[in-house]
Design a protein around this motif. Structure first.
Motif, mmCIF file in Angstrom:
data_model
loop_
_atom_site.group_PDB
_atom_site.id
_atom_site.type_symbol
_atom_site.label_atom_id
_atom_site.label_comp_id
_atom_site.label_asym_id
_atom_site.label_seq_id
_atom_site.Cartn_x
_atom_site.Cartn_y
_atom_site.Cartn_z
ATOM 1 N N ALA A 1 99.504 77.916 -12.438
ATOM 2 C CA ALA A 1 98.344 78.696 -12.019
ATOM 3 C C ALA A 1 98.105 78.560 -10.518
ATOM 4 C CB ALA A 1 97.103 78.241 -12.777
ATOM 5 N N TRP A 2 97.480 79.579 -9.971
ATOM 6 C CA TRP A 2 96.922 79.504 -8.631
ATOM 7 C C TRP A 2 95.518 78.927 -8.790
ATOM 8 C CZ3 TRP A 2 99.850 82.213 -4.695
ATOM 9 C CH2 TRP A 2 100.914 82.974 -5.187
ATOM 10 N N VAL A 3 95.140 77.997 -7.927
ATOM 11 C CA VAL A 3 93.838 77.349 -8.074
ATOM 12 C C VAL A 3 93.133 77.362 -6.729
ATOM 13 C CG1 VAL A 3 92.599 75.260 -8.755
ATOM 14 C CG2 VAL A 3 94.732 75.872 -9.914
ATOM 15 N N VAL A 4 91.911 77.861 -6.730
ATOM 16 C CA VAL A 4 91.129 77.960 -5.502
ATOM 17 C C VAL A 4 89.888 77.084 -5.638
ATOM 18 C CG1 VAL A 4 89.740 79.950 -6.242
ATOM 19 C CG2 VAL A 4 90.248 79.622 -3.816
ATOM 20 N N GLY A 5 89.414 76.587 -4.519
ATOM 21 C CA GLY A 5 88.213 75.755 -4.535
ATOM 22 C C GLY A 5 87.893 75.267 -3.136
ATOM 23 N N GLY A 6 86.977 74.311 -3.054
ATOM 24 C CA GLY A 6 86.593 73.804 -1.746
ATOM 25 C C GLY A 6 85.749 72.554 -1.847
ATOM 26 N N GLY A 7 85.350 72.053 -0.690
ATOM 27 C CA GLY A 7 84.633 70.786 -0.629
ATOM 28 C C GLY A 7 83.200 70.885 -0.180
ATOM 29 N N TYR A 8 82.633 72.088 -0.103
ATOM 30 C CA TYR A 8 81.265 72.266 0.365
ATOM 31 C C TYR A 8 80.251 71.696 -0.618
ATOM 32 C CZ TYR A 8 77.215 74.880 2.245
ATOM 33 O OH TYR A 8 76.002 75.241 2.783
ATOM 34 N N LYS A 9 80.618 71.637 -1.884
ATOM 35 C CA LYS A 9 79.684 71.208 -2.916
ATOM 36 C C LYS A 9 79.831 69.702 -3.179
ATOM 37 C CE LYS A 9 80.202 75.832 -4.944
ATOM 38 N NZ LYS A 9 79.058 76.447 -4.283
ATOM 39 N N TYR A 10 80.469 69.358 -4.274
ATOM 40 C CA TYR A 10 80.436 67.979 -4.754
ATOM 41 C C TYR A 10 81.244 67.001 -3.906
ATOM 42 C CZ TYR A 10 78.992 70.795 -8.729
ATOM 43 O OH TYR A 10 78.353 71.712 -9.526
ATOM 44 N N LEU A 11 82.186 67.473 -3.111
ATOM 45 C CA LEU A 11 83.022 66.568 -2.327
ATOM 46 C C LEU A 11 82.434 66.229 -0.968
ATOM 47 C CD1 LEU A 11 86.605 67.883 -3.180
ATOM 48 C CD2 LEU A 11 85.221 66.140 -4.326
ATOM 49 N N LEU B 1 82.184 67.712 1.932
ATOM 50 C CA LEU B 1 83.003 67.942 3.126
ATOM 51 C C LEU B 1 82.360 68.895 4.121
ATOM 52 C CD1 LEU B 1 86.536 68.382 1.503
ATOM 53 C CD2 LEU B 1 85.341 66.263 2.115
ATOM 54 N N GLY B 2 81.332 69.625 3.705
ATOM 55 C CA GLY B 2 80.725 70.617 4.578
ATOM 56 C C GLY B 2 81.516 71.915 4.603
ATOM 57 N N GLU B 3 81.032 72.839 5.441
ATOM 58 C CA GLU B 3 81.619 74.171 5.495
ATOM 59 C C GLU B 3 83.048 74.150 6.035
ATOM 60 O OE1 GLU B 3 77.170 74.426 6.440
ATOM 61 O OE2 GLU B 3 78.862 73.129 6.964
ATOM 62 N N GLY B 4 83.759 75.246 5.737
ATOM 63 C CA GLY B 4 85.072 75.454 6.340
ATOM 64 C C GLY B 4 86.210 74.690 5.710
ATOM 65 N N ASN B 5 86.020 74.167 4.498
ATOM 66 C CA ASN B 5 87.056 73.343 3.859
ATOM 67 C C ASN B 5 87.363 73.849 2.451
ATOM 68 O OD1 ASN B 5 87.658 71.088 5.795
ATOM 69 N ND2 ASN B 5 85.424 70.881 5.656
ATOM 70 N N CYS B 6 88.184 74.898 2.396
ATOM 71 C CA CYS B 6 88.577 75.465 1.116
ATOM 72 C C CYS B 6 90.104 75.472 0.997
ATOM 73 C CB CYS B 6 88.023 76.879 0.963
ATOM 74 S SG CYS B 6 86.215 76.896 0.805
ATOM 75 N N PHE B 7 90.593 75.643 -0.219
ATOM 76 C CA PHE B 7 92.036 75.553 -0.456
ATOM 77 C C PHE B 7 92.473 76.565 -1.492
ATOM 78 C CE2 PHE B 7 90.184 72.969 -3.780
ATOM 79 C CZ PHE B 7 90.933 73.314 -4.890
ATOM 80 N N LEU B 8 93.745 76.907 -1.411
ATOM 81 C CA LEU B 8 94.435 77.652 -2.461
ATOM 82 C C LEU B 8 95.658 76.843 -2.839
ATOM 83 C CD1 LEU B 8 94.818 80.230 -4.202
ATOM 84 C CD2 LEU B 8 96.156 81.165 -2.292
ATOM 85 N N ARG B 9 95.681 76.361 -4.063
ATOM 86 C CA ARG B 9 96.838 75.624 -4.559
ATOM 87 C C ARG B 9 97.872 76.644 -5.035
ATOM 88 N NH1 ARG B 9 99.715 75.256 -9.621
ATOM 89 N NH2 ARG B 9 100.495 73.143 -9.834
ATOM 90 N N ILE B 10 99.090 76.509 -4.515
ATOM 91 C CA ILE B 10 100.157 77.481 -4.716
ATOM 92 C C ILE B 10 101.109 76.995 -5.806
ATOM 93 C CG2 ILE B 10 101.987 78.776 -3.563
ATOM 94 C CD1 ILE B 10 99.313 79.189 -2.241
ATOM 95 N N PRO B 11 101.385 77.811 -6.838
ATOM 96 C CA PRO B 11 102.370 77.401 -7.851
ATOM 97 C C PRO B 11 103.792 77.492 -7.311
ATOM 98 C CG PRO B 11 101.591 79.618 -8.294
ATOM 99 C CD PRO B 11 100.768 79.112 -7.140
#
Length: 393
Positions: free
Chosen positions: A213-223, A225-235
């Motif tokens: 799967a492709w998985v998207v998310g970020g660290g603005y919430k529970y992690l 990390l603040g703004e500007g820190n998101c990722f797309l995990r590539i299969p």
């Protein structure tokens, strides 16, 4: 190292590490939306400034190292140490790169739910105005959502887009492994939004059957990390895709062989979905916060335990208020384990109640008919109970 019982007491043992956000003085129940940054985050901010001042345009090697630290941090929280990670300022920009890689001319059909966050909801709605068929499946009942999505997969479908945790209700979506299998059988891509899962529920992509799967998310919430820190995990099979929305950073590194010089080249791996010049301050901050998690012992296992306990405290405190169900209620049809990192209360006047709570010093938020209480590991049990008690004032 912090122990679970130290995070239940007053004052919370973590609170002193978040003094800039004054977490011990305020009832910040927006942890599902924006958690406080630890005080050490400023060290990352200042390091970014110092590197820029000292090295000017030669700072980018150092910025790249910070970006790799951030990617490594996300691999840990995804339980996928070998994951290819593309970074972006927002999940929206990463989803757009993903969508631009699909063969929507040949397979002009996208399947999703009516419970997706606005970054996906709005973008898909706009695509639906351009001859792309967008099929929206009702998110409720959640227990059968994955199976109902799988039933919609066919040879004309390019992708299925679904959340691991629903952003309005905090419900965890079960059966994503079976949905992944159904997608693979028809050569359909699966994009999973893990934003509301990381940091509050156990995540291991291989164990969850989401390796492809492709998985998207970020660290603005529970992690935190603040703004500007998101990722797309590539299969692993991503190397056959050529995103139309592509930044010049995708020209870095080893490029794939292209026999036609007029054809845009792409590297292998996550670089295929790279963007362009960005503000690296967010990565400096995130790298320092990830190191802070290690220093304090805030492991995925511990934070899951904290979240499960804190949401349980909120639910119990609300139940004791005895509100009539036609006034304000929560979903009691499933156990606590079916929910992720916040308590969602359904009421007709969610926005008004949010505003009234804010006037009493309790910060929550609302989404449609849901009033959301989001705890965080630096809050004590007494603070959680006090926040819920304000509903009865």
């Amino acid at each position: 190292m912090i122990a679970l019982d130290q995070l239940r007491s007053s004052p919370n043992a973590l609170a002193s590490h978040y003094s800039r956000f004054r977490v011990s003085e305020r009832l910040l129940l927006t942890g599902h939306s924006h958690q406080a940054w630890p005080d050490v985050a400023v060290e990352g901010q200042l390091e970014a400034l110092d590197d820029a001042a000292r090295h000017v345009d030669a700072k980018w090697d150092r910025a790249a190292a910070k970006a790799e630290e951030v990617a490594a941090g996300f691999r840990t929280w995804l339980g996928d140490p070998g994951a290819e990670i593309a970074l972006g300022a927002s999940t929206h920009e990463l989803v757009v790169r993903f969508l631009s890689a699909l063969d929507l001319r040949r397979r002009p059909r996208l399947v999703t739910t009516d419970g997706e966050f606005h970054s996906v909801r709005r973008q898909l709605a706009r695509l639906g105005e351009e001859d792309i068929e967008v099929v929206r499946i009702a998110a409720e009942p959640v227990g059968t959502l994955a199976a109902r999505l799988a039933e919609e997969v066919d040879a004309g479908t390019s992708a299925v887009l679904v959340s691991m945790v629903l952003f309005e209700t905090s419900r965890i979506v079960p059966g994503l492994d079976e949905l992944a299998t159904a997608c693979a059988d028809d050569d359909v891509e699966l994009l999973v939004d893990a934003y509301h899962a990381l940091g509050v529920v156990p995540v291991s992509l291989p164990a969850m059957g989401l390796s492809d799967a492709w998985v998207v998310g970020g660290g603005y919430k529970y992690l935190q990390l603040g703004e500007g820190n998101c990722f797309l995990r590539i299969p692993q099979h991503a190397d056959r895709f050529r995103p139309v929305v592509t930044g010049w950073y995708a020209e870095f590194g080893e490029l794939a062989d292209e026999p036609d010089p007029r054809r845009v080249s792409y590297p292998t791996g996550a670089g295929r979905f790279a963007g362009s010049t960005y503000d690296p301050t967010s990565h400096y901050r995130a790298a320092r916060v990830f190191r802070s998690h290690d220093e304090l012992g805030l492991t995925p296992t511990l934070l899951h335990e904290v979240s499960r306990h804190q949401v349980g405290v909120l639910m119990h405190a609300f139940d004791e208020l005895g509100f009539p169900e036609d006034v304000i209620t929560r979903d009691r049809s499933v156990t606590r384990e079916a929910f992720a990192g916040f308590m969602a209360l359904r009421c007709a006047d969610a926005q008004d109640r949010k505003d009234a709570l804010a006037a009493r010093g309790v910060l929550t938020d609302s989404r449609g008919p849901y009033l959301r209480f989001g705890p965080a590991p630096y809050l004590s049990d007494d603070q959680l109970r006090e926040a819920v008690a304000a509903l009865a004032v």
